[in-house]
Motif scaffolding. Structure first.
Motif, PDB file in Angstrom:
ATOM      1  N   GLY A 348      12.148  65.068  52.808  1.00 35.47           N
ATOM      2  CA  GLY A 348      12.584  65.583  51.509  1.00 35.47           C
ATOM      3  C   GLY A 348      14.063  65.444  51.217  1.00 35.47           C
ATOM      4  N   ALA A 349      14.816  64.821  52.139  1.00 41.23           N
ATOM      5  CA  ALA A 349      16.244  64.624  51.876  1.00 41.23           C
ATOM      6  C   ALA A 349      16.414  63.575  50.776  1.00 41.23           C
ATOM      7  CB  ALA A 349      16.945  64.161  53.150  1.00 41.23           C
ATOM      8  N   VAL A 350      17.508  63.680  50.035  1.00 45.68           N
ATOM      9  CA  VAL A 350      17.837  62.666  49.026  1.00 45.68           C
ATOM     10  C   VAL A 350      18.776  61.677  49.715  1.00 45.68           C
ATOM     11  CG1 VAL A 350      18.835  62.241  46.749  1.00 45.68           C
ATOM     12  CG2 VAL A 350      17.655  64.416  47.232  1.00 45.68           C
ATOM     13  N   VAL A 351      18.185  60.604  50.216  1.00 49.03           N
ATOM     14  CA  VAL A 351      18.931  59.665  51.055  1.00 49.03           C
ATOM     15  C   VAL A 351      19.515  58.534  50.214  1.00 49.03           C
ATOM     16  CG1 VAL A 351      18.708  58.009  52.951  1.00 49.03           C
ATOM     17  CG2 VAL A 351      17.452  60.168  53.050  1.00 49.03           C
ATOM     18  N   SER A 352      20.795  58.220  50.465  1.00 49.32           N
ATOM     19  CA  SER A 352      21.386  56.993  49.907  1.00 49.32           C
ATOM     20  C   SER A 352      21.786  56.153  51.098  1.00 49.32           C
ATOM     21  CB  SER A 352      22.637  57.315  49.086  1.00 49.32           C
ATOM     22  OG  SER A 352      22.270  58.004  47.930  1.00 49.32           O
ATOM     23  N   ALA A 353      21.129  55.007  51.263  1.00 47.25           N
ATOM     24  CA  ALA A 353      21.340  54.210  52.469  1.00 47.25           C
ATOM     25  C   ALA A 353      22.063  52.910  52.140  1.00 47.25           C
ATOM     26  CB  ALA A 353      19.998  53.901  53.120  1.00 47.25           C
ATOM     27  N   TYR A 354      22.983  52.556  53.038  1.00 46.26           N
ATOM     28  CA  TYR A 354      23.728  51.311  52.847  1.00 46.26           C
ATOM     29  C   TYR A 354      23.925  50.599  54.187  1.00 46.26           C
ATOM     30  CZ  TYR A 354      27.722  48.172  52.545  1.00 46.26           C
ATOM     31  OH  TYR A 354      28.533  47.067  52.663  1.00 46.26           O
ATOM     32  N   ASP A 355      23.644  49.308  54.184  1.00 49.80           N
ATOM     33  CA  ASP A 355      23.958  48.459  55.338  1.00 49.80           C
ATOM     34  C   ASP A 355      24.583  47.182  54.783  1.00 49.80           C
ATOM     35  OD1 ASP A 355      22.909  48.031  58.496  1.00 49.80           O
ATOM     36  OD2 ASP A 355      23.316  46.187  57.375  1.00 49.80           O
ATOM     37  N   PRO A 356      25.624  46.656  55.430  1.00 53.88           N
ATOM     38  CA  PRO A 356      26.272  45.451  54.901  1.00 53.88           C
ATOM     39  C   PRO A 356      25.320  44.250  54.789  1.00 53.88           C
ATOM     40  CG  PRO A 356      27.627  46.450  56.619  1.00 53.88           C
ATOM     41  CD  PRO A 356      26.328  47.207  56.603  1.00 53.88           C
ATOM     42  N   GLU A 393      32.847  47.688  59.494  1.00 48.24           N
ATOM     43  CA  GLU A 393      33.135  48.280  58.181  1.00 48.24           C
ATOM     44  C   GLU A 393      33.120  49.811  58.248  1.00 48.24           C
ATOM     45  OE1 GLU A 393      30.637  46.711  54.988  1.00 48.24           O
ATOM     46  OE2 GLU A 393      31.077  48.470  53.756  1.00 48.24           O
ATOM     47  N   PHE A 394      32.237  50.368  59.075  1.00 49.35           N
ATOM     48  CA  PHE A 394      32.156  51.829  59.161  1.00 49.35           C
ATOM     49  C   PHE A 394      33.208  52.381  60.123  1.00 49.35           C
ATOM     50  CE2 PHE A 394      27.405  50.891  58.389  1.00 49.35           C
ATOM     51  CZ  PHE A 394      27.644  50.706  57.031  1.00 49.35           C
ATOM     52  N   ARG A 395      33.468  51.642  61.196  1.00 51.57           N
ATOM     53  CA  ARG A 395      34.526  52.069  62.130  1.00 51.57           C
ATOM     54  C   ARG A 395      35.862  52.166  61.395  1.00 51.57           C
ATOM     55  NH1 ARG A 395      33.342  50.882  67.675  1.00 51.57           N
ATOM     56  NH2 ARG A 395      31.627  49.432  67.958  1.00 51.57           N
ATOM     57  N   GLN A 396      36.044  51.234  60.431  1.00 51.73           N
ATOM     58  CA  GLN A 396      37.333  51.153  59.757  1.00 51.73           C
ATOM     59  C   GLN A 396      37.450  52.043  58.526  1.00 51.73           C
ATOM     60  OE1 GLN A 396      37.397  46.920  59.260  1.00 51.73           O
ATOM     61  NE2 GLN A 396      37.822  46.578  61.437  1.00 51.73           N
ATOM     62  N   LEU A 397      36.423  52.807  58.233  1.00 49.81           N
ATOM     63  CA  LEU A 397      36.509  53.694  57.068  1.00 49.81           C
ATOM     64  C   LEU A 397      37.688  54.648  57.235  1.00 49.81           C
ATOM     65  CD1 LEU A 397      32.784  54.770  56.529  1.00 49.81           C
ATOM     66  CD2 LEU A 397      34.197  53.501  54.882  1.00 49.81           C
ATOM     67  N   ASP A 398      38.374  54.925  56.141  1.00 53.38           N
ATOM     68  CA  ASP A 398      39.472  55.883  56.196  1.00 53.38           C
ATOM     69  C   ASP A 398      38.875  57.273  55.942  1.00 53.38           C
ATOM     70  OD1 ASP A 398      41.568  57.574  55.717  1.00 53.38           O
ATOM     71  OD2 ASP A 398      42.700  56.140  54.494  1.00 53.38           O
TER      72      ASP A 398
END
Ligand code: UDX
Length: 435
Positions: A348-356, A393-398
């Motif tokens: 039931g979570a409202v998921v927004s998923a992203y993968d490069p 990309e995720f490691r480098q997120l600020d």
């Protein structure tokens, strides 16, 4: 040398293009006309760094041809079999494609030619296929030459592997098989790559035992993560410390969500099924635990997400970063990341998923999940952030920027890939795996 490659999936497409790169004349065959059309146009049907470049180079040089017509393999000296061996309903490997490929090939193979298996098969398969090949084509030889490539490094692992393993029959046929494979891999061997010549059964076992070992190593550290979580220890520091012992080594000791992909999970299950058939199931009983520890990591993250969201995920916004089973891949086969994503959606979570790279492949398996085109889009308004694949990309997120996007600054680092101090300093509650 004229070479044929049967099967143009992750393994076969890379192998075919790599053989052309090594200077051979290659005909690559697959039963799927769409795949063949794309490959012939230089369009790799999956994301694999370096593949588009060697594919275009091979096509431009005229050294590679793609076809659905098996008869075009006639005249090749070496015929590689690189078709899939998926997990069957009982856990055992489904050999339908291997058997069909060898049966179809047999019609066009001539005496003095070599059928070289690359697919991962249950031990004993090669001996069985050797018998049927020599009955159909006297003088042709069956060889097993397992592949150890890692997705994301597949081209490099094919052209410059850690080792080459040739499983050959004894006697003169075996000697000519070694000579033929030495010619195929002349460039690789000249670089000093170790080459081991073994019998057919050993060659088949080398592959499955290597994967069983790697899976065991990952589950070992994930078992330590379970204990570290209870006592408040840090599994990453533990891995660093034990990894300094050269006998243990630091590689493949990253605790996290565990292993997925098209190889390790299915290979350990097929290996257990084969051992049971052979009456030595007890020898591999530990692999059932390896599998169970691995699957528990996924359940753990779902429970952790529930806890962090106050016990109920219904209606809560969850940002999922990463769907592929590992970075630099669009492969979501048995992906822990996609599994967790689908479960949270189901809860039931409202998921927004992203993968490069893997949104498309993920959507094919779980179309019900909401996929977005950027990390920012996934993060906007999130009550919880899950980092499930360790893309750079995720490691480098600020984290300071991310803090401005989310609703609540809580992050689960499923791959222990974030800079904990930086995220904490930006106001985040950071939950790692086994730390
Ligand atoms: C694997 C083998 O490495 C390769 O030799 C074989 O030919 C095919 O199977 P691959 O499936 O491409 O290759 O992936 P790999 O890099 O081995 O990773 C497998 C999984 O283990 C991934 O999901 C990865 O995230 C996970 N993993 C790896 C860990 O969880 N921890 C680690 O320390 C290493």
């Amino acid at each position: 040398m004229r070479i044929s490659v049967i099967g143009c999936g992750y393994l076969g497409a890379v192998h075919a293009a790599s053989m052309a790169k090594l200077g051979h004349e290659v005909v690559a065959v697959d039963v799927d006309p769409v795949k063949i059309e794309r490959l012939a146009a230089g369009d790799a049907p999956f994301f694999e760094p370096g593949l588009p470049e060697i594919l275009s180079e091979a096509i431009e040089s005229g050294r590679i041809r793609f076809t659905t017509d098996m008869s075009e393999v006639a005249g090749s000296r070496v015929h590689f079999v690189a078709v899939g061996t998926p997990q069957g309903p009982t856990g055992a490997a489904d050999l339908t494609y291997v058997d069909a490929a060898v049966a179809a090939l047999t019609q066009y193979v001539a005496a003095d030619e070599f059928v070289v298996g690359k697919s991962t098969v249950p031990v004993g398969t090669a001996a069985r296929l050797a018998t049927s090949l020599s009955a159909a084509v006297p003088g042709a030889t069956l060889v097993w030459n397992p592949e150890f490539l890692r997705e994301g490094f597949a081209v490099q692992d094919t052209i410059s592997p850690d080792r080459l393993v040739y499983g050959v029959p004894s006697g003169a046929a075996g000697e000519s098989a070694v000579a033929a494979l030495d010619e195929v891999y002349a460039t690789t061997l000249a670089e000093g790559t170790p080459r081991l010549v073994v019998d057919l059964a050993t060659a088949e076992l080398v592959k499955v035992s290597a994967n069983a070992f790697l899976a065991t190593k990952i589950s070992f550290i994930n078992a330590m993560a379970e204990i570290a979580e209870v006592v408040g220890a840090d599994v990453t520091a533990l891995a660093d410390a034990i990894g300094h012992d050269a006998r243990i080594g630091r590689k493949f000791l990253n605790a996290g969500l565990g292993f997925g992909g098209g190889c390790l999970p299915k290979d350990i299950r097929a290996f257990q099924a084969r051992a049971t058939e052979l009456g030595v199931g007890e020898s591999l009983a530990f692999l059932a635990d390896v599998d169970a520890i691995n699957l528990r990591r996924r359940a753990h993250v779902v429970t952790l997400a529930e806890d962090l969201l106050g016990g109920d995920v219904t209606g809560k916004h969850v940002a999922v970063l990463g769907l592929a089973f590992k970075p630099n891949s669009d492969d979501v086969r048995d992906s822990p990341a996609l599994d967790i994503t689908a479960r949270l959606h189901e809860l039931g979570a409202v998921v927004s998923a992203y993968d490069p790279e893997a949104n498309g492949t993920a959507a094919r398996i779980h179309p019900e999940v909401h996929y977005v085109d950027s990390a920012d889009e996934a993060l906007r308004g999130a009550d919880l952030v899950l980092v499930l694949t360790e893309w750079n990309e995720f490691r480098q997120l600020d984290p300071a920027v991310v803090a401005g996007l989310v609703e609540r600054p809580v992050v689960v680092d499923g791959r222990n890939c974030l800079d904990r101090d930086a995220w904490t300093a930006a106001g985040f509650t950071v939950r790692g795996m086994g730390r």
